[in-house]
Enzyme design. Sequence first.
Site, PDB file in Angstrom:
ATOM      1  N   ARG A  23      47.521  28.978  30.595  1.00 51.80           N
ATOM      2  CA  ARG A  23      46.766  29.911  29.766  1.00 51.80           C
ATOM      3  C   ARG A  23      47.411  31.294  29.872  1.00 51.80           C
ATOM      4  O   ARG A  23      47.502  31.859  30.967  1.00 51.80           O
ATOM      5  CB  ARG A  23      45.306  29.969  30.233  1.00 51.80           C
ATOM      6  N   HIS A  27      43.104  39.723  25.097  1.00 49.65           N
ATOM      7  CA  HIS A  27      42.773  39.945  26.507  1.00 49.65           C
ATOM      8  C   HIS A  27      42.872  41.453  26.766  1.00 49.65           C
ATOM      9  O   HIS A  27      43.702  41.922  27.534  1.00 49.65           O
ATOM     10  CB  HIS A  27      43.701  39.131  27.414  1.00 49.65           C
ATOM     11  N   GLU A  30      36.576  37.506  27.979  1.00 51.30           N
ATOM     12  CA  GLU A  30      35.528  38.332  28.593  1.00 51.30           C
ATOM     13  C   GLU A  30      35.090  39.540  27.779  1.00 51.30           C
ATOM     14  O   GLU A  30      35.240  40.687  28.229  1.00 51.30           O
ATOM     15  CB  GLU A  30      35.994  38.822  29.975  1.00 51.30           C
ATOM     16  N   ASN A  39      34.972  32.131  32.948  1.00 52.23           N
ATOM     17  CA  ASN A  39      35.696  32.764  34.044  1.00 52.23           C
ATOM     18  C   ASN A  39      34.678  33.034  35.141  1.00 52.23           C
ATOM     19  O   ASN A  39      33.720  33.776  34.933  1.00 52.23           O
ATOM     20  CB  ASN A  39      36.316  34.105  33.608  1.00 52.23           C
ATOM     21  N   TYR A  98      33.979  34.294  39.092  1.00 47.74           N
ATOM     22  CA  TYR A  98      34.474  34.939  40.315  1.00 47.74           C
ATOM     23  C   TYR A  98      33.440  34.964  41.434  1.00 47.74           C
ATOM     24  O   TYR A  98      33.730  34.583  42.559  1.00 47.74           O
ATOM     25  CB  TYR A  98      34.995  36.351  40.010  1.00 47.74           C
ATOM     26  N   GLU A 114      39.149  30.793  34.307  1.00 47.58           N
ATOM     27  CA  GLU A 114      39.663  31.640  35.397  1.00 47.58           C
ATOM     28  C   GLU A 114      38.810  31.415  36.625  1.00 47.58           C
ATOM     29  O   GLU A 114      37.584  31.327  36.532  1.00 47.58           O
ATOM     30  CB  GLU A 114      39.581  33.154  35.079  1.00 47.58           C
TER      31      GLU A 114
HETATM   32  C1  GBH Z   1      39.077  38.916  35.092  1.00 47.50           C
HETATM   33  O1  GBH Z   1      37.993  39.793  35.038  1.00 47.50           O
HETATM   34  C2  GBH Z   1      40.065  39.271  34.032  1.00 47.50           C
HETATM   35  O2  GBH Z   1      39.979  38.365  32.947  1.00 47.50           O
HETATM   36  C3  GBH Z   1      41.479  39.339  34.517  1.00 47.50           C
HETATM   37  O3  GBH Z   1      42.281  39.996  33.582  1.00 47.50           O
HETATM   38  C4  GBH Z   1      41.516  40.010  35.868  1.00 47.50           C
HETATM   39  O4  GBH Z   1      42.824  40.244  36.304  1.00 47.50           O
HETATM   40  C5  GBH Z   1      40.792  39.123  36.835  1.00 47.50           C
HETATM   41  O5  GBH Z   1      39.506  38.824  36.392  1.00 47.50           O
HETATM   42  C6  GBH Z   1      40.674  39.716  38.230  1.00 47.50           C
HETATM   43  O6  GBH Z   1      39.956  40.910  38.202  1.00 47.50           O
HETATM   44  O7  GBH Z   1      30.023  41.553  42.226  1.00 47.50           O
HETATM   45  O8  GBH Z   1      31.541  42.993  43.453  1.00 47.50           O
HETATM   46  O9  GBH Z   1      31.795  40.640  43.366  1.00 47.50           O
HETATM   47  C7  GBH Z   1      37.023  39.570  36.015  1.00 47.50           C
HETATM   48  C8  GBH Z   1      35.867  40.531  35.938  1.00 47.50           C
HETATM   49  C9  GBH Z   1      34.439  41.889  37.336  1.00 47.50           C
HETATM   50  C10 GBH Z   1      34.419  39.517  37.556  1.00 47.50           C
HETATM   51  C11 GBH Z   1      33.867  42.043  38.735  1.00 47.50           C
HETATM   52  C12 GBH Z   1      33.885  39.664  38.943  1.00 47.50           C
HETATM   53  C13 GBH Z   1      32.660  40.796  40.518  1.00 47.50           C
HETATM   54  C14 GBH Z   1      32.347  42.062  41.219  1.00 47.50           C
HETATM   55  N1  GBH Z   1      35.204  40.654  37.207  1.00 47.50           N
HETATM   56  N2  GBH Z   1      33.119  40.861  39.116  1.00 47.50           N
HETATM   57  S1  GBH Z   1      31.368  41.804  42.663  1.00 47.50           S
END
Ligand code: GBH
Length: 441
Positions: free
Chosen positions: A81, A118, A163, A284, A286, A356
């Site tokens: 991707r 993006h 996103e 995505n 995290y 992601e």
């Molecule tokens: C992605 O965004 C993007 O698509 C990518 O470009 C980027 O490089 C990658 O992630 C890494 O950042 O609650 O303190 O744990 C992710 C957006 C924003 C998701 C913050 C996770 C967690 C903050 N993120 N969020 S916290």
Amino acid sequence: DARGATNPVPQFPDGFLWGVSTSAHQIEGAADKREPSVWDAFTEEPGRIKDGSTAAVACDHYHRYPEDVALLHDLGVGAYRFSISWPRVLSPGGLDFYDRLVDELVAAGIRPVPTLFHWDLPLAVDKEGGWLNRDTAERFAEYAAVVAERLGDRITKWITLNEPAEHTLLGHALGTHAPGKQLMFDALPAAHHQLLAHGLAVRALRAAGVTDIGIANSHGPTWPASDEAADVEAAGFYDLLLNRLFADPVLLGQYPEGLGELMPGDVDADLKVIAEPLDWYGINYYAPTRVGAPQGADIQFGGFTLPAELPFSVREIEGYPVTDFGWPVAPEGLTELLTSFRDRYGDRLPPIVITENGCSYEGIDDQERIAFLDGHLRALHRALEAGVDVRGYFVWSLLDNFEWAEGYARRFGLVHVDFDTLERTPKASYGWLRDVLRTQP
Ligand code: GBH
């Protein structure tokens, strides 16, 4: 070694799509061979990028893509991707680069999965109002059609947007990302126009003969700070803004209660476009977010400052390890997110792909990243066992890269990049994932 481990990563179904993700602005460089984007302008403003760096060269992927495709091939992924830079497509010969990249991928037996946006909006489009201007949605669909005409014969899986939630929140509400607008709740039109752009692009891609289309939305479970009504209510509001605002219109053709009235234009007609059926839905993932009632003070959150006047406050998640970025490592949040999506959207939810998932850690012997990925693959498998239809998983990211406002200070790669020499060095996690993939069907 995943093969010899006593507790190997579980087997995923036949045909499950394994991949890694990147984005154009974060890896390509060759800024002289494209039109400027909002990120170029934002980066030039003093103090915007924490380490003062720019993405003018980044990983120099534009010139080194054959080496990067070889890394993908050795890793053994079925798909890659990447994103297509709209400002590059606008410059003469700009599509030639993606032509070469796609040929190289196909020759290596890797399925190209492009994202059409993006976050690197052409600066010229921003000067016309960017995502606050409804016309941008139409222009995006025209651009999508141009790309599909050129590459559609070799690309069988497409993503419209990455996103829109983060691009609205960070780029238009808080201003910590390009285009640096600090509109707070007046940023909502930027969300609507991105969603409209998504729907119009789906139609344009289908008209060009494209069949396998999804979106990559940022989602995570919202955990209330306590059982108290004020905390639960605040968490529900956060969930509305970050999850439902972007999933409901796409999957159900409606905005969550109260939000439709805040959107510009004939929302009912637009929602029919936005809800254009998708072949799959990209997530995505995290981390979960702990949310409570407002506390009346600015909140430091994931490297950003959220102002006090919001109707919620983001709290620390206690009792979990954190990545170098300070984000909690909570794989069970992925299982919870997926089962809650299945419960919330039912048969309106197409098959899911995790577009992601990853973490920032220093070092080449990155045992923490191995633990992170191992934990999240198990969590993903639990969601499959619970009956959620997940068809693929992409790690963010192949390479260490330009991590937006953080510059090069945060490293998400399976492959280390020395940003002086641009030398690539596979990390321990790269070898681990390669071994895992060998055990999968
Ligand atoms: C992605 O965004 C993007 O698509 C990518 O470009 C980027 O490089 C990658 O992630 C890494 O950042 O609650 O303190 O744990 C992710 C957006 C924003 C998701 C913050 C996770 C967690 C903050 N993120 N969020 S916290």
